[in-house]
Design a protein around this motif. Structure first.
Motif, PDB file in Angstrom:
ATOM      1  N   ARG A  14      -2.197   6.307   4.624  1.00 30.13           N
ATOM      2  CA  ARG A  14      -2.199   7.571   3.892  1.00 30.13           C
ATOM      3  C   ARG A  14      -2.017   8.755   4.834  1.00 30.13           C
ATOM      4  O   ARG A  14      -1.236   9.674   4.558  1.00 30.13           O
ATOM      5  CB  ARG A  14      -3.507   7.730   3.113  1.00 30.13           C
ATOM      6  N   ALA A  15      -2.743   8.726   5.946  1.00 32.74           N
ATOM      7  CA  ALA A  15      -2.635   9.829   6.904  1.00 32.74           C
ATOM      8  C   ALA A  15      -1.256   9.856   7.559  1.00 32.74           C
ATOM      9  O   ALA A  15      -0.624  10.911   7.664  1.00 32.74           O
ATOM     10  CB  ALA A  15      -3.732   9.698   7.962  1.00 32.74           C
ATOM     11  N   LEU A  59       0.825  -1.205   0.000  1.00 32.80           N
ATOM     12  CA  LEU A  59       0.000   0.000   0.000  1.00 32.80           C
ATOM     13  C   LEU A  59       0.861   1.257   0.000  1.00 32.80           C
ATOM     14  O   LEU A  59       0.539   2.242  -0.678  1.00 32.80           O
ATOM     15  CB  LEU A  59      -0.934  -0.009   1.210  1.00 32.80           C
ATOM     16  N   LEU A  60       1.940   1.247   0.749  1.00 34.65           N
ATOM     17  CA  LEU A  60       2.821   2.415   0.792  1.00 34.65           C
ATOM     18  C   LEU A  60       3.488   2.646  -0.559  1.00 34.65           C
ATOM     19  O   LEU A  60       3.736   3.796  -0.949  1.00 34.65           O
ATOM     20  CB  LEU A  60       3.876   2.241   1.893  1.00 34.65           C
ATOM     21  N   GLU A  61       3.793   1.573  -1.284  1.00 31.67           N
ATOM     22  CA  GLU A  61       4.337   1.715  -2.638  1.00 31.67           C
ATOM     23  C   GLU A  61       3.317   2.413  -3.537  1.00 31.67           C
ATOM     24  O   GLU A  61       3.671   3.300  -4.325  1.00 31.67           O
ATOM     25  CB  GLU A  61       4.680   0.332  -3.208  1.00 31.67           C
ATOM     26  N   ARG A  62       2.062   2.012  -3.435  1.00 33.43           N
ATOM     27  CA  ARG A  62       1.021   2.620  -4.262  1.00 33.43           C
ATOM     28  C   ARG A  62       0.807   4.083  -3.881  1.00 33.43           C
ATOM     29  O   ARG A  62       0.687   4.959  -4.758  1.00 33.43           O
ATOM     30  CB  ARG A  62      -0.290   1.856  -4.098  1.00 33.43           C
ATOM     31  N   ASN A  98     -10.680  -3.395   8.070  1.00 33.06           N
ATOM     32  CA  ASN A  98      -9.813  -4.259   7.267  1.00 33.06           C
ATOM     33  C   ASN A  98      -8.833  -3.472   6.393  1.00 33.06           C
ATOM     34  O   ASN A  98      -8.310  -2.455   6.835  1.00 33.06           O
ATOM     35  CB  ASN A  98     -10.676  -5.230   6.453  1.00 33.06           C
ATOM     36  N   ILE A  99      -8.586  -3.940   5.168  1.00 27.99           N
ATOM     37  CA  ILE A  99      -7.559  -3.351   4.309  1.00 27.99           C
ATOM     38  C   ILE A  99      -7.868  -1.893   4.012  1.00 27.99           C
ATOM     39  O   ILE A  99      -6.970  -1.056   3.953  1.00 27.99           O
ATOM     40  CB  ILE A  99      -7.432  -4.132   2.979  1.00 27.99           C
ATOM     41  N   ARG A 100      -9.135  -1.570   3.818  1.00 28.87           N
ATOM     42  CA  ARG A 100      -9.513  -0.191   3.519  1.00 28.87           C
ATOM     43  C   ARG A 100      -9.135   0.731   4.679  1.00 28.87           C
ATOM     44  O   ARG A 100      -8.612   1.832   4.467  1.00 28.87           O
ATOM     45  CB  ARG A 100     -11.003  -0.098   3.231  1.00 28.87           C
ATOM     46  N   GLU A 101      -9.389   0.291   5.899  1.00 28.50           N
ATOM     47  CA  GLU A 101      -9.032   1.101   7.058  1.00 28.50           C
ATOM     48  C   GLU A 101      -7.513   1.229   7.186  1.00 28.50           C
ATOM     49  O   GLU A 101      -6.992   2.300   7.506  1.00 28.50           O
ATOM     50  CB  GLU A 101      -9.614   0.491   8.338  1.00 28.50           C
ATOM     51  N   LEU A 102      -6.795   0.137   6.910  1.00 28.23           N
ATOM     52  CA  LEU A 102      -5.334   0.174   6.956  1.00 28.23           C
ATOM     53  C   LEU A 102      -4.789   1.158   5.918  1.00 28.23           C
ATOM     54  O   LEU A 102      -3.870   1.938   6.208  1.00 28.23           O
ATOM     55  CB  LEU A 102      -4.763  -1.222   6.707  1.00 28.23           C
ATOM     56  N   GLU A 114       3.910   6.657  16.746  1.00 26.07           N
ATOM     57  CA  GLU A 114       3.296   7.954  17.035  1.00 26.07           C
ATOM     58  C   GLU A 114       2.705   8.606  15.779  1.00 26.07           C
ATOM     59  O   GLU A 114       1.765   9.403  15.875  1.00 26.07           O
ATOM     60  CB  GLU A 114       4.325   8.897  17.659  1.00 26.07           C
ATOM     61  N   ASP A 115       3.227   8.292  14.609  1.00 27.42           N
ATOM     62  CA  ASP A 115       2.667   8.840  13.369  1.00 27.42           C
ATOM     63  C   ASP A 115       1.239   8.348  13.152  1.00 27.42           C
ATOM     64  O   ASP A 115       0.432   9.041  12.530  1.00 27.42           O
ATOM     65  CB  ASP A 115       3.542   8.438  12.173  1.00 27.42           C
ATOM     66  N   PHE A 116       0.950   7.165  13.669  1.00 24.46           N
ATOM     67  CA  PHE A 116      -0.395   6.606  13.542  1.00 24.46           C
ATOM     68  C   PHE A 116      -1.306   7.097  14.668  1.00 24.46           C
ATOM     69  O   PHE A 116      -2.430   7.538  14.420  1.00 24.46           O
ATOM     70  CB  PHE A 116      -0.342   5.079  13.552  1.00 24.46           C
TER      71      PHE A 116
END
Length: 524
Positions: free
Chosen positions: A386-387, A346-349, A377-381, A400-402
């Motif tokens: 992204r945030a 996801l971070l790559e995308r 699930n995946i959508r929440e992750l 802490e970033d999360f």
């Protein structure tokens, strides 16, 4: 009038197919939409086994698909026309074959064939925009740079289904097998687990992959709009219907129709869908002409359709029609070991979209994230990543970033603080195997009056979670589900032994196993 008279007089299958083809050719020549006529001509020609008419109907369908902006369907129809032409030509003596291929309509077919072949050759010879190599076809992968679009188009859906968990490996294997069939598929799983991606994977490995994949979110439309969206409508069939409109069943001709959130459709829509599954025919809203549905139907839902059938909310006959094959998509909390793999993908995308180098998750952040239940699930992750990636200062995402930037994860702040390394002990040796984990420290830190000299009670642990923002009912459900899962693992899927471990009656455990959608279990 002549065509109408010919249609009325056509009785033999060959005559019906011939008239249908003429109607399509006339509609095209007059500038009117002719896709439906082409489809009808193809169907009638197949039924009449009229190969010459079938060839011409496929060419007509090719032109209709190009007008409708569907190059995949257009190419599939043209290839079918070429296949028929080649088969007929090969059956003729050499002298007749040359005369046959010299016909004007076949010369036009050969011209279109050459154009497409030249386009394919040019596309294959063109240097890849990414690696600079010819004939790459986008198979290479490189670091994204600013200005690049997300590079997920062209990547097979199966490759985008990140995970090494046994449940995901089994799902991938099932997709490969189910894809070869044309039967209806029902995909079950919680919201955000990636059911749409599974539908894409099924289509891509199916014989219909050259055709379109058309998607409909059934929960996003009210009943009247959904019926029009699925089946199309005739001009004047309702207020605002200023022109005839093709529905998704027609647009998905020769391909796959994905009906997401099928559990949300009304009783009237259920009846209409059941008819399509039984008879493979449908009518546009306000229309009377039956249209043939040449599509494969793949459905998805997060609801328990069996329970809805029991409550009378979903038709039983439709339920069993939809259950040609059933695929279960596991929740993220069931495969938390894949969290790093999924997060990295996801971070790559996300980095590709933003034109920045991809960030990564620190081991400490991964430990904290792994303790969360991920109800979305995946959508929440993905939303959390992204945030966190947007506000993080460095290239590594810390806990802490999360907890600081994602509302749903703020309850994990005490756990993040407990797992934070002590700067005074930065040179201290690694903890041994008996050292406390971050979760242990969190429990101790959250226990009122606990100075670390004694272990917290189970009540202390539960209350600490409730105090951190987790509802008691959700916590009870999570504990119940996790304990059942552990017992099933320990008993190797045997419900009787798992019930003994949990101290409950076997029928009750069997009921809970079905409720939580556990697979791979046995009664004895």
């Amino acid at each position: 009038q002549a065509l109408a008279s010919a249609r009325d007089e056509a009785v033999a299958p060959f005559a019906k197919a011939e008239v249908a083809l003429l109607e399509g050719l006339v509609a095209r020549a007059s500038g009117a939409p002719f896709s439906t006529e082409a489809q009808r001509a193809i169907r009638l020609a197949r039924e009449a086994e009229a190969v010459e008419i079938l060839r011409e109907a496929n060419v007509l369908g090719y032109h209709a698909a190009m007008v409708d902006g569907d190059p995949h369907l257009a190419k599939a129809l043209l290839h079918e026309a070429v296949r028929i032409r080649t088969r007929l030509a090969d059956s003729l003596p050499e002298e007749l074959r040359k005369k046959f291929l010299a016909r004007r309509d076949l010369a036009e077919l050969a011209r279109i064939e050459r154009i497409l072949a030249d386009e394919d050759a040019a596309r294959a010879a063109r240097s890849c925009d990414r690696c600079g190599q010819p004939q790459c076809a986008g198979a290479c992968v490189r670091r994204p740079v600013r200005g690049d679009a997300p590079a997920i188009e062209g990547v097979p859906a199966l490759r985008r289904m990140a995970g090494r968990d046994p449940a995901m490996l089994a799902l991938g294997s099932a997709i490969q097998k189910v894809g070869q069939s044309d039967a209806t598929v029902l995909i079950q799983g919680e919201s955000g687990t990636g059911k749409e991606l599974v539908a894409e994977a099924i289509h891509e490995v199916s014989p219909r992959r050259a055709g379109p994949l058309v998607k409909v979110n059934c929960s996003a439309l009210v009943e009247t709009l959904l019926l029009s969206e699925l089946f199309g409508h005739e001009k004047g069939s309702f207020t605002g219907a200023a022109a005839r409109r093709r529905g998704r069943f027609e647009l998905a001709e020769g391909g796959t129709l994905f009906l997401d959130e099928i559990g949300d459709i009304s009783h009237r829509t259920q009846v209409a869908l059941l008819r399509v599954l039984q008879d493979r025919t449908f009518e546009r809203v306000g229309g009377v002409t039956p249209l043939r549905a040449n599509v494969r139907i793949v459905c998805a839902t997060h609801r328990d359709l069996r329970a809805m059938v029991a409550r009378g909310e979903f038709r039983e006959d439709l339920y069993y029609r939809l259950r040609g094959f059933v695929l279960e998509v596991p929740a993220l909390r069931q495969r938390v070991g894949d969290l790093m793999l999924i997060g990295s993908a996801l971070l790559e995308r996300i980095a590709a979209e933003r034109g920045t180098p991809p960030k990564r998750i620190s081991p400490r952040a991964l430990e904290v994230l792994s303790s969360y239940a991920w109800p979305g699930n995946i959508r929440e992750l993905e939303n959390a990543l992204r945030a966190a990636a947007l506000f993080a200062e460095g290239d590594v995402l810390e806990a802490e970033d999360f907890t600081s930037n994602v509302d749903g994860l703020r309850s994990l702040a005490p756990l993040a603080e407990a797992s934070s390394p002590d700067p005074d002990d930065s040179d201290s040796p690694e903890p041994d195997d008996g050292a406390e984990t971050a979760s242990d420290l969190f429990r101790a830190a959250q226990t009122p009056g606990n100075d670390g000299s004694s272990d917290p009670t189970p009540t202390d642990v539960v209350y600490a979670h409730v105090r951190s923002g987790v509802s008691l009912s959700d916590l009870k459900r999570t504990i119940e589900r996790d304990c059942i899962e552990r017992a099933l693992v320990e008993s190797r899927g045997n419900i009787t032994r798992a019930a003994a471990l949990l101290g409950m009656k076997r029928p009750r455990l069997s009921q809970l196993v079905k409720q939580y959608s556990f697979g791979g279990v046995s009664e004895d």
